[in-house]
Design a protein around this motif. Structure first.
Motif, short mmCIF file in Angstrom:
data_model
loop_
_atom_site.label_atom_id
_atom_site.label_comp_id
_atom_site.label_asym_id
_atom_site.label_seq_id
_atom_site.Cartn_x
_atom_site.Cartn_y
_atom_site.Cartn_z
N GLN A 50 44.20 42.08 50.69
CA GLN A 50 45.35 42.58 51.70
C GLN A 50 45.75 41.32 52.60
O GLN A 50 46.85 41.03 52.84
CB GLN A 50 45.63 43.62 52.06
N GLN A 51 44.63 40.81 53.51
CA GLN A 51 45.13 39.93 54.30
C GLN A 51 44.97 38.50 54.08
O GLN A 51 45.52 37.62 54.73
CB GLN A 51 43.89 39.93 55.26
N GLY A 52 45.12 38.29 52.63
CA GLY A 52 45.36 37.02 52.04
C GLY A 52 44.24 35.99 51.90
O GLY A 52 44.33 34.99 51.80
N MET A 53 42.92 36.63 51.76
CA MET A 53 41.71 35.83 51.45
C MET A 53 41.88 35.07 50.05
O MET A 53 42.54 35.65 49.00
CB MET A 53 40.82 36.81 51.46
N ASP A 54 41.46 33.67 49.93
CA ASP A 54 41.59 33.38 48.69
C ASP A 54 40.11 33.52 47.83
O ASP A 54 40.22 33.71 46.57
CB ASP A 54 41.49 31.79 48.89
N VAL A 55 38.91 33.63 48.39
CA VAL A 55 37.77 33.98 47.81
C VAL A 55 36.94 34.99 48.60
O VAL A 55 37.01 35.03 49.88
CB VAL A 55 36.87 32.70 47.82
N LEU A 56 36.14 35.88 47.97
CA LEU A 56 35.21 36.65 48.51
C LEU A 56 33.96 36.40 48.47
O LEU A 56 33.47 35.94 47.36
CB LEU A 56 35.54 38.23 48.07
N ILE A 57 33.04 36.78 49.32
CA ILE A 57 31.58 36.36 49.19
C ILE A 57 30.89 37.68 49.36
O ILE A 57 31.16 38.25 50.52
CB ILE A 57 31.00 35.31 49.87
N SER A 58 29.92 38.15 48.56
CA SER A 58 29.07 39.34 49.04
C SER A 58 27.56 39.03 48.51
O SER A 58 27.33 37.78 48.08
CB SER A 58 29.60 40.65 48.79
N ARG A 59 26.97 40.14 48.34
CA ARG A 59 25.44 40.04 47.69
C ARG A 59 25.07 41.20 46.81
O ARG A 59 25.43 42.51 47.02
CB ARG A 59 24.35 40.03 48.72
N GLY A 60 24.46 40.78 45.93
CA GLY A 60 23.75 41.86 45.01
C GLY A 60 24.79 42.96 44.42
O GLY A 60 25.84 42.67 43.80
N GLY A 61 24.28 44.33 44.52
CA GLY A 61 25.30 45.33 44.03
C GLY A 61 26.52 45.62 44.59
O GLY A 61 27.44 45.83 44.03
N THR A 62 26.57 45.07 46.07
CA THR A 62 27.97 45.29 46.62
C THR A 62 28.80 44.19 45.87
O THR A 62 30.13 44.23 45.70
CB THR A 62 27.88 44.84 48.06
N ALA A 63 28.35 43.11 45.70
CA ALA A 63 29.09 41.91 44.86
C ALA A 63 29.59 42.50 43.56
O ALA A 63 30.83 42.19 43.25
CB ALA A 63 28.33 40.60 44.96
N LYS A 64 28.92 43.15 42.82
CA LYS A 64 29.07 43.49 41.55
C LYS A 64 30.17 44.48 41.60
O LYS A 64 31.21 44.64 40.93
CB LYS A 64 27.92 44.19 40.87
N LEU A 65 30.19 45.46 42.72
CA LEU A 65 31.22 46.43 42.85
C LEU A 65 32.61 45.82 43.12
O LEU A 65 33.46 46.48 42.65
CB LEU A 65 30.84 47.65 43.79
N ILE A 66 32.44 44.95 44.07
CA ILE A 66 33.58 44.32 44.55
C ILE A 66 34.43 43.57 43.40
O ILE A 66 35.54 43.57 43.29
CB ILE A 66 33.26 43.19 45.74
N ARG A 67 33.51 42.80 42.48
CA ARG A 67 34.16 42.07 41.51
C ARG A 67 34.92 42.89 40.50
O ARG A 67 35.95 42.54 40.05
CB ARG A 67 33.24 41.35 40.77
N ASP A 68 34.52 44.24 40.46
CA ASP A 68 35.27 45.17 39.61
C ASP A 68 36.50 45.75 40.18
O ASP A 68 37.21 46.32 39.48
CB ASP A 68 34.47 46.28 38.88
N ALA A 69 36.53 45.64 41.35
CA ALA A 69 37.68 46.36 42.23
C ALA A 69 38.90 45.34 42.53
O ALA A 69 40.01 46.08 42.82
CB ALA A 69 37.02 47.01 43.62
N VAL A 70 38.66 44.23 42.64
CA VAL A 70 39.69 43.11 43.26
C VAL A 70 39.97 42.29 42.12
O VAL A 70 39.45 41.94 41.23
CB VAL A 70 39.10 42.44 44.41
N MET A 71 41.16 41.54 42.58
CA MET A 71 41.52 40.40 41.56
C MET A 71 41.13 39.07 42.16
O MET A 71 41.09 37.94 41.32
CB MET A 71 43.02 40.51 41.41
N LEU A 72 40.51 38.89 43.42
CA LEU A 72 40.09 37.74 43.69
C LEU A 72 38.74 37.29 43.13
O LEU A 72 37.98 38.17 42.71
CB LEU A 72 39.83 37.83 45.08
N PRO A 73 38.39 36.00 43.06
CA PRO A 73 37.16 35.56 42.65
C PRO A 73 36.33 35.85 43.53
O PRO A 73 36.44 35.94 44.82
CB PRO A 73 37.27 33.92 42.56
N VAL A 74 34.77 36.45 43.40
CA VAL A 74 34.00 36.87 44.08
C VAL A 74 32.56 36.06 43.69
O VAL A 74 32.14 35.93 42.53
CB VAL A 74 33.47 38.26 43.72
#
Length: 570
Positions: A50-74
């Protein structure tokens, strides 16, 4: 040049200081770092989107869940061989414990090679599915394993079983690699999200945690931030709707008899021809509860207890006896000798589910009703030199009421005369005298490594071990029986050392208070010192002058013990 907006969702706290340090060299990146694991990480990712990020970074299972929940590249922070090596070496320093590394094959294949090559006493167990975590950990616990090395999910599961979890953390190399991958991905994958950002900007103007329902209880829209999902049943929703209808005013209700307490403000409003109901949520603290001059908290992990010396081994074995789960206890020892740690160990070892509370004896009267309502299962009452004979009889009655509702009462003081114990109705209490640090030299190395592990996990400090000659320098110090003073000094060394091993030179350049024998109470601050740093120095100075007695220090600083506790955690 427009900077690339990167949202970094760290699944654990200690990664954030490393990210903040690496920001300085990334002139083309604008990095926002937050902490959240699994579902919470997903919520934070949506906020960053919502804040206008271009790319998201995370790790492991959290990254996998985020990838399924947002439209941004993870981007997923990969676990490198350096990360495994550091964590395995850190775990190997915990002598006398059976240790195991538990994870999926992407972790265990490399780990098994390192363990074999370096001949480290560490069992490596490979998971086939996420559901295997609990049964495998239960089996390891039955086999006597007490320290588990793994990812966030594995560590959390181990802590729930009363085992010590040690997180495999991502080092600078892995984080830098993820930032470089973010640069490449941003250049090739820019999606048009303008309409989505406009819509979510409007939501940001509303309450963070809320849902809207019809008169029949059907949920039309929901938005969660600090709450993972709708925490109400359909029956509870309909009951709140009925209350709003009956009063025609907003209804406030607090839910405390749940794992994570929360409050709800329910209102009604007209949407053309129908009435809709809005429910706004606020998360209440579940793990801590402030008392008058004290604090009640939930303890979910067995606190580390250094007990290699004969004296401490005997005390630990006594504390682990089944009858000590409920028996009243009197702990005697100098300030900073670890009385509160022993009380926490009793609470966690015997797997008590209720609150653990710490309270000065002079504040017991004010907090008695709260202690009774919270159904505290372990109460540590600290006794200073302040006289309380005028209300000893009332305290005796209150302690008896708490004991009758299965609250274990533990008294802590430098010294407890028998007539004082008798006046409080604690004649049957088990008396335990804690040795000074000078009488438990066999615990020194274990304590040092224990503190290094804690600071590495919570503050992201680099050192994971102490060079042998540096340890010899540490042993030359005289700690006057004060474990807290030793901990504060190790924290100083961990922050000063910029490599993974504390060298002798670092110890020599950073003498302890005992070495310098500094008697002056005057504080000096450098020109660039912030207000928060000045406050921290003052608190540490007062704590030192009061023998690390938090009750006395809080009183002298004009704050309550709960506030002091929070400031020390920052």
């Amino acid at each position: 040049m427009k900077k690339i907006n990167i949202g970094f969702i760290s699944p654990y706290d200690a990664m954030v200081p490393v990210i903040e340090e690496l920001k300085k060299g990334q002139n083309d990146l604008l990095i926002t770092a937050v902490t959240g694991n699994l579902e919470k990480g997903v919520v934070l990712a949506k906020e960053l989107e919502q804040q206008g990020m271009d790319v998201l970074i995370s790790r492991g299972g959290t990254a996998k869940l985020i990838r399924d929940a947002v439209m941004l590249p993870v981007i997923d922070v990969h676990m490198s061989g350096y990360d495994l090596l550091r964590s395995i070496m850190l775990a190997s320093g915990h002598l006398g414990e059976k240790k195991a590394l538990v994870g999926f094959s992407n972790i265990t294949i490399g780990a098994a090679s390192i363990v074999s090559l370096l001949e480290i006493d560490l069992k490596v167990v490979t998971l086939a599915e996420a559901s295997d975590v609990e049964p495998i950990l239960s089996t390891l616990k039955a086999e006597g394993y007490t320290r588990i090395l793994g990812d966030v999910v594995t560590v959390n599961a181990a802590q729930q079983l009363g085992m010590n979890g040690l997180l495999i953390q991502s080092g600078r190399e892995s984080i830098l690699q993820s930032l470089e991958e973010a640069r490449r991905l941003h250049k090739t994958q820019q999606k048009n999200q303008q309409l989505l950002r406009i819509f979510e900007h409007l939501l940001a103007e509303q309450e963070q945690d809320f849902f809207v329902a019809t008169k029949t209880g059907k949920v039309l829209y929901e938005n969660w931030s600090s709450i993972e999902r709708l925490p109400l049943t359909s029956t509870e929703i309909n009951a709140l709707i009925q209350q709003v209808n009956d009063s025609d005013l907003p209804v406030l209700k607090i839910f405390t008899e749940v794992e994570r307490p929360f409050s709800i403000r329910a209102t009604s409003w007209q949407d053309r021809s129908s009435t809709l109901f809005s429910f706004f949520f606020k998360r209440l603290s579940a793990s801590t509860h402030e008392l008058n001059g004290g604090l009640a908290e939930k303890i979910h992990q067995l606190p580390p207890l250094a007990a290699e010396s004969t004296a401490m081994k005997n005390i630990r074995h006594l504390l682990e006896e089944p009858f000590l789960a409920t028996a009243p206890i009197v702990l005697e020892g100098a300030p900073g000798s670890g009385k509160e740690t022993l009380a926490r160990y009793v609470h966690a070892y015997h797997q008590k589910q209720g609150y653990f509370a710490v309270l000065p004896i002079e504040e017991l009267k004010k907090s008695f009703s709260e202690l009774h309502a919270l159904k505290v299962t372990t109460l540590l009452v600290t006794i200073s030199n302040a006289p309380f004979s005028d209300f000893a009889r009332e305290i005796k009655e209150q302690l008896a009421v708490l004991a009758a509702q299965n609250t274990q009462v533990i008294l802590a003081a430098e010294e407890m005369p028998q007539n004082l114990i008798d006046s409080l109705g604690m004649q049957e209490a088990v008396r335990i005298t804690l040795p000074s640090l000078t009488d438990r030299q066999g615990d020194l190395e274990l304590l040092v490594h224990q503190f290094l592990t804690e600071f590495h996990q919570t503050l992201g400090t680099r050192p994971i071990k102490v060079r042998d000659d540096a340890m010899e320098e540490l042993k030359k110090n005289h700690w006057n029986g004060d474990v807290n003073e030793l901990k504060a000094y190790i924290k100083k060394l961990a922050l000063a050392e910029k490599e993974y091993v504390i060298e002798k030179g670092t110890v020599l350049k950073n003498p302890s208070a005992a070495q310098t024998q500094q008697k002056s109470k005057e504080l000096f601050f450098e020109g660039a010192t912030t207000l928060k740093e000045i406050e921290r120095k003052i608190i540490e100075q007062v704590l030192h002058e009061e023998g690390f007695n938090q009750t006395k220090a809080a009183k002298r600083l004009g704050i309550n013990r709960a506030t002091l506790w929070r400031k020390l955690k920052e």
